[in-house]
Design a protein around this motif. Structure first.
Motif, PDB file in Angstrom:
ATOM      1  N   GLN A   9       0.828  -1.209   0.000  1.00 25.49           N
ATOM      2  CA  GLN A   9       0.000   0.000   0.000  1.00 25.49           C
ATOM      3  C   GLN A   9       0.865   1.262   0.000  1.00 25.49           C
ATOM      4  N   GLN A  10       1.988   1.245   0.727  1.00 25.93           N
ATOM      5  CA  GLN A  10       2.895   2.392   0.760  1.00 25.93           C
ATOM      6  C   GLN A  10       3.467   2.672  -0.635  1.00 25.93           C
ATOM      7  N   VAL A  11       3.874   1.609  -1.332  1.00 26.17           N
ATOM      8  CA  VAL A  11       4.407   1.771  -2.691  1.00 26.17           C
ATOM      9  C   VAL A  11       3.321   2.303  -3.614  1.00 26.17           C
ATOM     10  N   ARG A  25      12.812   4.258 -11.051  1.00 28.02           N
ATOM     11  CA  ARG A  25      13.376   3.240 -10.160  1.00 28.02           C
ATOM     12  C   ARG A  25      12.901   3.523  -8.746  1.00 28.02           C
ATOM     13  N   ILE A  26      12.441   2.486  -8.064  1.00 30.30           N
ATOM     14  CA  ILE A  26      11.976   2.674  -6.688  1.00 30.30           C
ATOM     15  C   ILE A  26      13.116   2.355  -5.734  1.00 30.30           C
ATOM     16  N   PRO A  27      12.981   2.737  -4.470  1.00 26.83           N
ATOM     17  CA  PRO A  27      14.062   2.493  -3.515  1.00 26.83           C
ATOM     18  C   PRO A  27      14.423   1.013  -3.430  1.00 26.83           C
ATOM     19  N   SER A  28      15.683   0.726  -3.142  1.00 26.42           N
ATOM     20  CA  SER A  28      16.126  -0.662  -3.011  1.00 26.42           C
ATOM     21  C   SER A  28      15.401  -1.306  -1.834  1.00 26.42           C
ATOM     22  N   VAL A  29      15.446  -2.605  -1.793  1.00 24.43           N
ATOM     23  CA  VAL A  29      14.789  -3.355  -0.729  1.00 24.43           C
ATOM     24  C   VAL A  29      15.321  -2.923   0.628  1.00 24.43           C
ATOM     25  N   ARG A  30      16.647  -2.802   0.747  1.00 27.43           N
ATOM     26  CA  ARG A  30      17.243  -2.414   2.028  1.00 27.43           C
ATOM     27  C   ARG A  30      16.867  -0.979   2.409  1.00 27.43           C
ATOM     28  N   GLN A  31      16.933  -0.058   1.436  1.00 28.44           N
ATOM     29  CA  GLN A  31      16.585   1.339   1.718  1.00 28.44           C
ATOM     30  C   GLN A  31      15.139   1.450   2.189  1.00 28.44           C
ATOM     31  N   GLN A  35      13.623   2.684   5.703  1.00 30.52           N
ATOM     32  CA  GLN A  35      12.732   3.844   5.681  1.00 30.52           C
ATOM     33  C   GLN A  35      11.405   3.541   6.369  1.00 30.52           C
ATOM     34  N   LEU A  36      10.877   2.331   6.177  1.00 32.21           N
ATOM     35  CA  LEU A  36       9.582   1.973   6.757  1.00 32.21           C
ATOM     36  C   LEU A  36       9.703   1.298   8.117  1.00 32.21           C
ATOM     37  N   GLY A  37      10.923   0.911   8.492  1.00 33.09           N
ATOM     38  CA  GLY A  37      11.128   0.269   9.783  1.00 33.09           C
ATOM     39  C   GLY A  37      10.592  -1.150   9.835  1.00 33.09           C
TER      40      GLY A  37
END
Length: 150
Positions: A9-11, A25-31, A35-37
Motif C-alpha cells: 500500500q505504501q508503494v 526506479r523505486i528504492p532498493s529493498v534495504r533502503q 525507511q519503513l522500519g
C-alpha cells in the motif's frame, strides 16, 4: 492488514501521489525496509507481489521499476466482463471424444503424437527387456535395497 500488504500500500500510495512515476526506479529493498522500519524479507515479498500484479518490474542487477500502465489494461480493469452462461460438463466431454484426428483441442490434457519421444521410449523398452528378470518382476525400490545390502 499484514505488514506485506501495508508495504504494498505504501508503494502504491507513492505511485498514486506521483512521487514515483512510470519507469522510475523505486528504492532498493534495504533502503525501503530502513525507511519503513520493517524487515528486508517483508519488502522483498511486497515487491514480488507488486511485480506479479503488474505494478512493478524487476530488472536483474538494476532493481525495481514502476511499470508503464497501458491504456488497454486500464480499460479492461474498468469494465469487468460478465459471462452469464451455464457450462454443461456432458457437452464438454462429448466434444473432446468427438474430435477427429488432426484437430487441436487446447486444454484437453494430452499431447499430439508427434511430440512423443518415440525413439527414447523404444530404447528404454529395449533396455528393460534385456535387463535381469528381477528388474522386471520386483519393484525398483526392492531391487535397490537388495543391491545395497550386497
Amino acid at each position: 492488514m499484514t505488514k506485506i500488504e501495508w508495504v504494498m500500500q505504501q508503494v502504491q500510495t507513492l505511485i498514486d501521489q506521483k512521487q514515483l512515476s512510470e519507469g522510475c526506479r523505486i528504492p532498493s529493498v534495504r533502503q525501503f525496509s530502513q525507511q519503513l522500519g520493517c524487515s528486508v524479507s517483508t519488502v522483498v515479498e511486497a515487491y514480488a507481489r507488486l511485480v506479479s500484479s503488474g505494478v512493478l518490474e524487476s530488472r536483474i542487477g538494476a532493481g525495481y521499476y514502476v511499470c508503464k500502465r497501458s491504456t488497454a489494461n486500464v480499460l479492461l480493469s474498468e469494465h469487468a466482463i460478465e459471462y452469464n452462461r451455464e457450462v454443461d460438463p456432458l457437452w464438454i466431454s462429448r466434444q473432446s471424444l468427438d474430435a477427429h484426428e488432426g484437430m487441436l483441442i487446447p486444454g484437453c490434457g494430452w499431447l499430439p503424437k508427434e511430440w512423443m519421444p518415440e525413439q527414447t521410449l523404444r530404447k528404454a523398452l529395449k533396455t528393460a527387456a534385456k535387463s535381469d528378470s528381477s528388474f522386471l518382476i520386483d519393484s525398483l525400490y526392492t531391487t535397490k535395497i537388495d543391491n545395497s545390502l550386497k
